[in-house]
Design an enzyme around this catalytic site. Structure first.
Site, PDB file in Angstrom:
ATOM      1  CE  LYS A  93      -0.401   7.884  -8.643  1.00 43.69           C
ATOM      2  NZ  LYS A  93       0.156   6.539  -8.851  1.00 43.69           N
ATOM      3  CD  GLU A 129      -1.320   2.084  -6.337  1.00 41.16           C
ATOM      4  OE1 GLU A 129      -0.797   2.844  -5.500  1.00 41.16           O
ATOM      5  OE2 GLU A 129      -2.446   1.569  -6.197  1.00 41.16           O
ATOM      6  NE  ARG A 184       4.347  14.379  -2.483  1.00 36.32           N
ATOM      7  CZ  ARG A 184       3.810  13.330  -3.088  1.00 36.32           C
ATOM      8  NH1 ARG A 184       4.169  12.113  -2.743  1.00 36.32           N
ATOM      9  NH2 ARG A 184       2.927  13.497  -4.038  1.00 36.32           N
TER      10      ARG A 184
HETATM   11  P1  ATP Z   1       0.472  10.365  -5.672  1.00 39.98           P
HETATM   12  O1  ATP Z   1       0.645  10.930  -4.300  1.00 39.98           O
HETATM   13  O2  ATP Z   1       0.464  11.368  -6.755  1.00 39.98           O
HETATM   14  O3  ATP Z   1      -0.622   9.363  -5.785  1.00 39.98           O
HETATM   15  P2  ATP Z   1       2.181   8.180  -5.447  1.00 39.98           P
HETATM   16  O4  ATP Z   1       3.444   8.230  -4.691  1.00 39.98           O
HETATM   17  O5  ATP Z   1       1.049   7.472  -4.808  1.00 39.98           O
HETATM   18  O6  ATP Z   1       1.832   9.631  -5.914  1.00 39.98           O
HETATM   19  P3  ATP Z   1       3.161   6.320  -7.301  1.00 39.98           P
HETATM   20  O7  ATP Z   1       2.637   5.917  -8.607  1.00 39.98           O
HETATM   21  O8  ATP Z   1       3.185   5.332  -6.210  1.00 39.98           O
HETATM   22  O9  ATP Z   1       2.344   7.577  -6.866  1.00 39.98           O
HETATM   23  O10 ATP Z   1       4.589   7.003  -7.459  1.00 39.98           O
HETATM   24  C1  ATP Z   1       5.658   6.386  -8.106  1.00 39.98           C
HETATM   25  C2  ATP Z   1       6.927   7.016  -7.631  1.00 39.98           C
HETATM   26  O11 ATP Z   1       6.895   8.410  -7.877  1.00 39.98           O
HETATM   27  C3  ATP Z   1       7.098   6.827  -6.147  1.00 39.98           C
HETATM   28  O12 ATP Z   1       8.425   6.394  -5.918  1.00 39.98           O
HETATM   29  C4  ATP Z   1       6.866   8.180  -5.570  1.00 39.98           C
HETATM   30  O13 ATP Z   1       7.657   8.391  -4.446  1.00 39.98           O
HETATM   31  C5  ATP Z   1       7.241   9.108  -6.711  1.00 39.98           C
HETATM   32  N1  ATP Z   1       6.501  10.354  -6.628  1.00 39.98           N
HETATM   33  C6  ATP Z   1       5.165  10.512  -6.643  1.00 39.98           C
HETATM   34  N2  ATP Z   1       4.824  11.799  -6.487  1.00 39.98           N
HETATM   35  C7  ATP Z   1       5.996  12.492  -6.371  1.00 39.98           C
HETATM   36  C8  ATP Z   1       6.344  13.869  -6.179  1.00 39.98           C
HETATM   37  N3  ATP Z   1       5.407  14.814  -6.066  1.00 39.98           N
HETATM   38  N4  ATP Z   1       7.642  14.190  -6.120  1.00 39.98           N
HETATM   39  C9  ATP Z   1       8.597  13.257  -6.241  1.00 39.98           C
HETATM   40  N5  ATP Z   1       8.349  11.953  -6.425  1.00 39.98           N
HETATM   41  C10 ATP Z   1       7.065  11.561  -6.474  1.00 39.98           C
HETATM   42 MG    MG Z   2       2.011   5.412  -4.147  1.00 36.30          MG
END
Ligand code: ATP
Ligand code: MG
Length: 565
Positions: free
Chosen positions: A275, A38, A265
């Site tokens: 984030k 995102e 994760r």
């Molecule tokens: P955050 O919790 O940091 O906001 P998010 O999942 O909301 O992370 P996105 O931009 O939606 O952030 O993430 C893009 C991809 O990265 C998603 O498929 C998510 O599952 C993966 N991702 C995000 N954080 C992690 C993590 N700590 N470990 C593995 N994959 C991750």
């Molecule tokens: Mg997300």
């Protein structure tokens, strides 16, 4: 043994799923994945794992991997983040060989499919507010309550939904919900929201849309539109899988239904990888920005001097498991150190300088102290890096720590009467020192042995330490920044508390007036060198003669393993 010498022990559950699909002929043997960030923040170390998993699986099975921006929320997303994510992805080693995709390009298709569900009486417009809707969902073992608008006729829903799109209603006054089952044991299936009204300006579609799809309504359908076969996501989406399948099961898809598979994760000790929380560090000024070298963002790690290869090797080493676990940050650092050891040029820098004067140093015909050029190895790990000539003369700097007027037990460095080796130069023996009124040593006097040129003695005499030095007349002044953990606790906030309670108040130490050998003035922005005995340091990308310590030289990971074995 360093971490990267070991073969990965972690399993790779995703690879097993894909292999099984290929053997069964699912998707006709096709493999297509996607990385779906995102655009509401910068990529961090957790994303690096998701990236290496998605692009890695595609590469291993001759498939493709798309970058798709999940840009369904106009409130928090910005075009700047899109550019930054593209740049960070390329830096990590995954430059795009195809155009980036955007969920917002599918808004029209998603809208049409929503109308289709309404026509099939599988979706309805609810006029209750968000609080009421969420209260009516109930909970585990607690029944849900059906909305009074649930039984509305399809035509009426359609008309209302079109008016939602047209902007006839205020934010929050109407939502479109899937009509599934308010008693379902999986909360995700208790009539989830598909569309909400948002007045915001979208970074790509501008003011064209007044309604925006939720993550769940957009995600699986976007995968299906693109022909994704394996939709890989983190474990917290496990309970969403049933909804993912429910939506796709009711739509006329252009490809076979993609299949969602979850993986753990990435979490690291002393680190937060979310984030939202990282944004808080930036907003409250705890760090200097998203690329502060203490940040676990890709830009922070890059500025800190982490090679992208080390990050990729770390991700591949930890593998892809289905259970969440937190990895030791020392393991990641060990990959960084192993990588840098091979490539970083060796240089000398004195961070806390103490002047040393050689009392028997010769004076030349011009009445000035003689200057000799010493040949020093650029990298003992790589003969191709050759040698350099470093000027040495009668006055030089050593670290304050490397001299003690009254040495404690087991102190082997310079002290009155003791001989030590100056790296690549000479053996010197301390003969005296000056101190100020506080007892602080301000200058050390030594004699040198002219027969030890290059740092070896002809009579095989041994010394217990070899010290780095920088010629006083040739030194260039610079700044070195040392970093400590951003969070003191291994698990910031101990899972349930506030991680910000565990912030390390002294995670950064700025040392001005470091004395650098002149070659350090020529380091390229971003390049990492080893300051002998002090660690690896990355030249700041913008400011000359500013160096960030990437990692120290000691392998903390090996220590942890010894402790645990
Ligand atoms: P955050 O919790 O940091 O906001 P998010 O999942 O909301 O992370 P996105 O931009 O939606 O952030 O993430 C893009 C991809 O990265 C998603 O498929 C998510 O599952 C993966 N991702 C995000 N954080 C992690 C993590 N700590 N470990 C593995 N994959 C991750
Ligand atoms: Mg997300």
């Amino acid at each position: 043994m360093s971490a990267s010498d070991q073969t990965p022990v972690a399993s790779n559950s995703v690879r097993e799923v894909v292999t099984a699909d290929i053997e069964r002929g699912t998707f006709g043997g096709r493999v297509q994945t996607r990385f779906p960030p995102e655009p509401n923040g910068y990529l961090h170390i957790g994303h690096a794992k998701a990236i290496t998993v998605n692009f890695g699986i595609a590469a291993d099975f001759d498939g493709t991997c798309n970058l798709r921006f999940d840009d369904t929320n106009p409130d928090t997303e910005e075009a700047d983040y899109v550019d930054a994510i593209l740049a960070d992805l390329a830096w990590l080693g995954y430059p795009l060989d195809r155009a980036a995709l955007f969920a917002s390009d599918y808004f029209e298709q998603l809208y049409e499919w929503a109308e289709l569900l309404i026509e099939k009486e599988l979706a309805y417009v609810d006029e209750q507010d968000g609080e009421t809707i969420s209260a009516q969902r109930g909970g585990y073992g607690k029944p849900g309550i059906e909305s009074p608008f649930r039984a509305r006729a399809a035509e009426e829903n359609l008309a209302l939904f079109r008016r939602m799109r047209a902007g006839d209603f205020a934010d929050g006054s109407h939502v479109l919900r899937a009509k599934i089952d308010m008693q379902h044991e999986n909360m995700q299936l208790r009539d989830p929201v598909m569309y909400r009204i948002r007045a915001g300006h979208h970074h790509r579609t501008g003011d064209q849309w007044k309604i925006y799809p939720t993550y769940d309504w957009a995600h699986g359908q976007s995968d299906a539109i693109e022909g994704v076969t394996h939709s890989l996501c983190t474990l917290e989406f496990d309970s969403h899988r049933a909804l993912y399948d429910w939506y796709l099961g009711h739509l006329p898809l252009p490809f076979e239904k993609p299949c969602q598979t979850e993986f753990a994760r990435l979490e690291l000790t002393h680190t937060i990888a979310s984030k939202r929380k990282l944004m808080r560090l930036v907003d409250d000024g705890t760090v200097d920005g998203w690329d502060d070298p203490r940040m676990p963002t890709l830009r922070g790690l890059r500025r800190r001097g982490y090679p992208s290869l080390a990050i990729r090797e770390f991700c591949s080493f930890i593998g892809v498991a289905r259970t969440n676990s937190r990895h030791q940050i020392e393991l990641l650092e060990s990959f960084v150190r192993t990588n840098l050891n091979k490539v970083a040029l060796r240089r000398m820098a004195v961070l806390r300088p103490l002047k040393v004067v050689i009392t028997n140093w010769p004076v030349g015909d011009d009445g000035e102290p003689v200057v000799e050029l010493m040949e020093l190895n650029n990298n003992p790990e790589n003969a191709d890096d050759g040698t350099r000539m470093v000027a040495f003369t009668g006055e030089f700097y050593i670290e304050q720590d490397d001299f003690r007027a009254e040495p404690p037990p087991k102190y082997y460095r310079l002290t009155p009467g003791r001989e030590v080796r100056l790296r690549g130069a000479y053996f010197v023996t301390a003969t005296g020192f000056e101190a100020d009124t506080d007892g602080q040593v301000t200058e050390v006097r030594v004699t040198y042995d002219p027969d030890t040129r290059g740092g070896s003695s002809p009579d095989g005499r041994k010394v217990k330490s070899t010290m780095h030095w920088v010629s006083a007349a040739h030194a260039v002044d610079g700044t070195a920044v040392l970093y400590d953990r951003l969070f003191t606790a291994e698990v910031p906030g101990d899972e349930t508390g506030d991680p910000f309670d565990d912030l390390n108040e002294s995670s950064r130490e700025i040392i001005m007036g470091a004395k650098l050998e002149p070659a350090l003035g020529d380091v390229e922005p971003g390049q990492v060198v080893q300051f002998e005995r002090l660690g690896y340091f990355a030249a700041d990308p913008r400011e000359r003669l500013l160096f960030h310590r990437t990692v120290g030289l000691r392998d903390e990971w090996a220590k942890i393993q010894r402790r645990n074995s």
